[in-house]
Scaffold this motif. Structure first.
Motif, PDB file in Angstrom:
ATOM      1  N   ASN A  55       0.829  -1.207   0.000  1.00  0.00           N
ATOM      2  CA  ASN A  55       0.000   0.000   0.000  1.00  0.00           C
ATOM      3  C   ASN A  55       0.858   1.250   0.000  1.00  0.00           C
ATOM      4  N   ASN A  56       1.958   1.243   0.742  1.00  0.00           N
ATOM      5  CA  ASN A  56       2.869   2.391   0.744  1.00  0.00           C
ATOM      6  C   ASN A  56       3.458   2.625  -0.637  1.00  0.00           C
ATOM      7  N   LEU A  57       3.836   1.551  -1.325  1.00  0.00           N
ATOM      8  CA  LEU A  57       4.387   1.688  -2.674  1.00  0.00           C
ATOM      9  C   LEU A  57       3.352   2.256  -3.631  1.00  0.00           C
ATOM     10  N   ILE A  58       2.117   1.767  -3.543  1.00  0.00           N
ATOM     11  CA  ILE A  58       1.050   2.244  -4.432  1.00  0.00           C
ATOM     12  C   ILE A  58       0.751   3.712  -4.163  1.00  0.00           C
ATOM     13  N   ASN A  59       0.669   4.095  -2.889  1.00  0.00           N
ATOM     14  CA  ASN A  59       0.373   5.487  -2.540  1.00  0.00           C
ATOM     15  C   ASN A  59       1.507   6.406  -2.992  1.00  0.00           C
ATOM     16  N   ASN A  60       2.739   5.977  -2.886  1.00  0.00           N
ATOM     17  CA  ASN A  60       3.874   6.798  -3.327  1.00  0.00           C
ATOM     18  C   ASN A  60       3.863   6.966  -4.833  1.00  0.00           C
ATOM     19  N   GLN A  61       3.448   5.943  -5.565  1.00  0.00           N
ATOM     20  CA  GLN A  61       3.395   6.041  -7.030  1.00  0.00           C
ATOM     21  C   GLN A  61       2.273   6.987  -7.460  1.00  0.00           C
ATOM     22  N   LYS A  62       1.169   6.988  -6.739  1.00  0.00           N
ATOM     23  CA  LYS A  62       0.043   7.851  -7.083  1.00  0.00           C
ATOM     24  C   LYS A  62       0.400   9.320  -6.873  1.00  0.00           C
ATOM     25  N   LYS A  63       1.194   9.597  -5.842  1.00  0.00           N
ATOM     26  CA  LYS A  63       1.585  10.979  -5.525  1.00  0.00           C
ATOM     27  C   LYS A  63       2.488  11.574  -6.590  1.00  0.00           C
ATOM     28  N   SER A  64       3.342  10.749  -7.201  1.00  0.00           N
ATOM     29  CA  SER A  64       4.287  11.300  -8.175  1.00  0.00           C
ATOM     30  C   SER A  64       3.794  11.199  -9.585  1.00  0.00           C
TER      31      SER A  64
END
Length: 64
Positions: A55-64
């Motif tokens: 989930n952290n990886l997915i959220n970080n990808q969405k932000k950038s």
């Protein structure tokens, strides 16, 4: 006309059976070794992620 197959000698039968068992034993040993390394956290050849990390990886990808 159908011809019956020749009978396999007991020594050939035993050899083939031992090879078959050996392959299974090797696979089981490999699986146990991988499970042991995963449980201790020393695995270098196998990577898995838990839900939080994913989930952290997915959220970080969405932000950038």
């Amino acid at each position: 006309m159908a011809v019956p197959k020749k009978r396999i000698s007991s020594s050939k039968k035993r050899i083939r059976k031992n090879i078959w068992k050996g392959k299974g034993s090797g696979a089981a040993l490999k699986a146990f070794s991988l499970a042991k390394s995963l449980s201790t956290g020393n695995s270098k050849s196998f990577h898995f992620s838990d839900k939080k990390e994913r989930n952290n990886l997915i959220n970080n990808q969405k932000k950038s």
